[in-house]
Design a protein around this motif. Structure first.
Motif, short mmCIF file in Angstrom:
data_model
loop_
_atom_site.label_atom_id
_atom_site.label_comp_id
_atom_site.label_asym_id
_atom_site.label_seq_id
_atom_site.Cartn_x
_atom_site.Cartn_y
_atom_site.Cartn_z
N LEU A 6 8.61 -29.10 -27.31
CA LEU A 6 7.13 -28.62 -26.69
C LEU A 6 8.07 -29.56 -25.15
CD1 LEU A 6 4.57 -30.82 -28.88
CD2 LEU A 6 4.34 -28.21 -28.83
N GLU A 7 6.94 -28.14 -24.58
CA GLU A 7 7.67 -28.72 -22.61
C GLU A 7 5.88 -29.38 -22.56
OE1 GLU A 7 8.37 -25.14 -21.47
OE2 GLU A 7 10.16 -24.79 -22.48
N ASP B 162 -9.30 -23.82 -28.78
CA ASP B 162 -9.98 -22.66 -27.76
C ASP B 162 -8.30 -22.49 -27.60
OD1 ASP B 162 -12.91 -23.55 -28.21
OD2 ASP B 162 -12.53 -24.85 -26.20
N LEU B 163 -7.60 -23.25 -27.18
CA LEU B 163 -5.74 -22.69 -26.24
C LEU B 163 -4.91 -21.99 -28.10
CD1 LEU B 163 -5.34 -25.74 -24.10
CD2 LEU B 163 -6.15 -23.04 -23.46
N ASP B 164 -5.54 -21.88 -29.17
CA ASP B 164 -4.67 -21.81 -29.92
C ASP B 164 -3.61 -22.11 -29.94
OD1 ASP B 164 -4.39 -19.66 -32.48
OD2 ASP B 164 -4.10 -18.24 -31.68
N VAL B 165 -3.25 -23.57 -29.78
CA VAL B 165 -2.21 -24.39 -30.21
C VAL B 165 -2.73 -25.84 -30.90
CG1 VAL B 165 -1.46 -23.52 -27.24
CG2 VAL B 165 -2.94 -25.77 -27.93
N PRO B 166 -1.21 -26.00 -30.59
CA PRO B 166 -0.94 -27.41 -32.50
C PRO B 166 -2.15 -28.65 -31.11
CG PRO B 166 0.85 -26.87 -31.83
CD PRO B 166 -0.46 -25.76 -30.53
N PHE B 167 -2.47 -29.18 -31.95
CA PHE B 167 -3.35 -30.50 -31.18
C PHE B 167 -2.22 -32.03 -32.30
CE2 PHE B 167 -5.56 -34.48 -33.32
CZ PHE B 167 -5.84 -34.97 -31.92
N ALA C 237 7.93 -39.07 -26.75
CA ALA C 237 8.55 -39.44 -28.18
C ALA C 237 7.42 -38.62 -28.89
CB ALA C 237 7.90 -41.05 -28.75
N VAL C 238 5.91 -37.98 -28.48
CA VAL C 238 5.70 -37.10 -29.31
C VAL C 238 6.24 -35.98 -29.48
CG1 VAL C 238 3.49 -35.86 -29.91
CG2 VAL C 238 3.30 -37.86 -28.87
N ALA C 239 6.62 -35.35 -28.53
CA ALA C 239 7.17 -33.75 -28.18
C ALA C 239 9.00 -34.16 -29.31
CB ALA C 239 7.92 -33.44 -26.95
N ASP C 240 9.54 -35.57 -29.29
CA ASP C 240 10.58 -35.29 -30.45
C ASP C 240 10.34 -35.30 -31.77
OD1 ASP C 240 12.36 -35.86 -28.52
OD2 ASP C 240 12.23 -38.26 -27.60
N ARG C 241 9.27 -35.99 -32.00
CA ARG C 241 8.93 -36.44 -33.80
C ARG C 241 8.18 -34.81 -33.66
NH1 ARG C 241 8.26 -36.93 -37.85
NH2 ARG C 241 7.43 -37.23 -39.40
N TYR C 242 8.15 -33.73 -32.79
CA TYR C 242 7.66 -32.83 -33.24
C TYR C 242 8.59 -31.66 -33.40
CZ TYR C 242 4.35 -28.15 -32.18
OH TYR C 242 4.38 -27.21 -32.58
N ARG D 98 4.85 -23.17 -26.03
CA ARG D 98 5.40 -24.80 -25.82
C ARG D 98 4.17 -25.48 -25.46
NH1 ARG D 98 8.79 -23.78 -28.93
NH2 ARG D 98 10.26 -22.38 -28.78
N ILE D 99 3.38 -25.52 -25.46
CA ILE D 99 2.13 -26.62 -25.58
C ILE D 99 1.50 -26.99 -26.66
CG2 ILE D 99 0.02 -26.57 -24.11
CD1 ILE D 99 1.19 -24.26 -22.72
N ALA D 100 0.64 -28.65 -26.78
CA ALA D 100 0.01 -28.95 -27.35
C ALA D 100 -0.80 -29.67 -26.94
CB ALA D 100 0.82 -29.88 -28.62
N VAL D 101 -1.69 -29.85 -27.67
CA VAL D 101 -3.39 -31.23 -26.89
C VAL D 101 -3.13 -32.69 -27.57
CG1 VAL D 101 -5.22 -31.30 -26.49
CG2 VAL D 101 -4.23 -28.73 -26.38
#
Ligand SMILES: C[S@@+](CC[C@H](N)C(=O)[O-])C[C@H]1O[C@@H](n2cnc3c(N)ncnc32)[C@H](O)[C@@H]1O
Length: 287
Positions: free
Chosen positions: A57-58, A29-34, A44-49, A6-9
């Protein structure tokens, strides 16, 4: 600990090339999305995602111009809930040591120049900074942290922090950060390969006045120290194993550690297991 699914950079709202490059590297490194920020709010970034069917995303790791922060969407806008690197009490503790004062942890570890220290619960690295300053460039401090987010924030903070004396900054830069479970790390080490092995698990009941620690709590592992890890610590340590507990806590009793260092008025105490030539523990622990 918050799930890594639930994490992104991302960067700050108008992050430039350098921030984007670092954000991409941390995402790897974290193996999460950029995710590109493009001037938008984190919501707004989380909504679009999530509109793209990729789940909600949390939280975000946000690469800003001067620091990296971690923001949970439920806390967005509450600046004091953001997690970011800070050396905590390390700078004032080192200042006290420089003026000939004492430090409980250093005393409990019996630490001196040239020692090799394995800090099994790195957190934001405050204790590791003090250890690294005491052992100096002839010594070594390795810090193990199980939370990937905390490991990244601390690694980057130790690498880039600038608001301290040069000797302290050098001590910060020398700390080797390992992301993983200390039990796995210990199991991979030879017998008696560090002078001191230390554990500082999260206190089960938080010390409420410890404001600096509050933002790290959702990211940290709160598991109690397993006996197996303590046993491995006693195998890997040449001289001492040190365990921090809250004053009058019950963890040291649970682990059978009787020798304690701690000032009467302190909120914490240290259990000390001194090891003899054969690696046998004195100071308790029947493990
Ligand atoms: C109380 S904090 C340590 C604070 C640290 N001494 C400092 O000065 O900042 C405990 C840390 O240990 C980490 N931890 C807990 N269990 C662990 C494990 N099995 N392996 C590695 N790290 C662990 C937690 O995620 C947390 O960050």
């Amino acid at each position: 600990m918050i799930s890594m699914d639930r994490i992104a950079v991302t960067t700050s709202a108008r992050g430039g090339h350098c921030q984007v490059d670092l954000a991409r590297r941390l995402a790897d490194d974290l193996d999460v999305p950029f995710v590109r920020r493009m001037g938008r709010s984190l919501e707004a970034v989380a909504d679009r995602y999530s509109e793209d069917g990729r789940g909600r995303l949390e939280a975000f790791v946000v690469v800003e111009a001067s620091r990296i922060s971690v923001v949970r969407l439920e806390d967005a806008g509450r600046r004091n809930a953001e997690l970011f690197f800070h050396p905590g009490m390390a700078l004032s503790r080192i200042r006290r040591l420089k003026h000939g004062g004492a430090d409980q942890m250093v005393e409990a570890m019996g630490l001196s120049r040239g020692d090799h220290v394995l800090d099994c619960t790195l957190g934001l690295g405050s204790d590791a900074i003090v250890s690294s300053w005491v052992v100096g460039s002839e010594g070594r401090v390795v810090g193990v942290e199980i939370s990937p987010v905390l490991a990244v924030i601390t690694r980057e903070g130790l690498r880039s922090y600038t608001e301290a004396d040069p000797d302290v900054l050098c001590a910060m830069r020398r700390i080797e950060v390992v992301c993983g479970n200390h039990l796995d790390y210990l199991e991979g080490r030879p017998d008696r390969s560090f002078d001191v092995v230390s554990f500082d698990p999260m206190f089960r009941e938080p010390v409420t006045t410890s404001v600096g620690i509050a933002p790290m709590r959702p990211w940290a592992s709160h598991d109690p120290l397993p006996e197996k890890a303590l046993r491995e610590g006693m195998r890997v340590a040449r001289r001492r194993v040190v365990i921090k507990d809250r004053a009058n806590g019950d963890d040291l009793d649970r682990l059978g550690v009787s020798a304690r260092v701690g000032a009467a008025k302190s909120r914490q105490e240290y259990g000390v297991i001194s090891l003899d030539e054969e690696g046998m523990g004195k100071g308790g622990s029947s493990l």
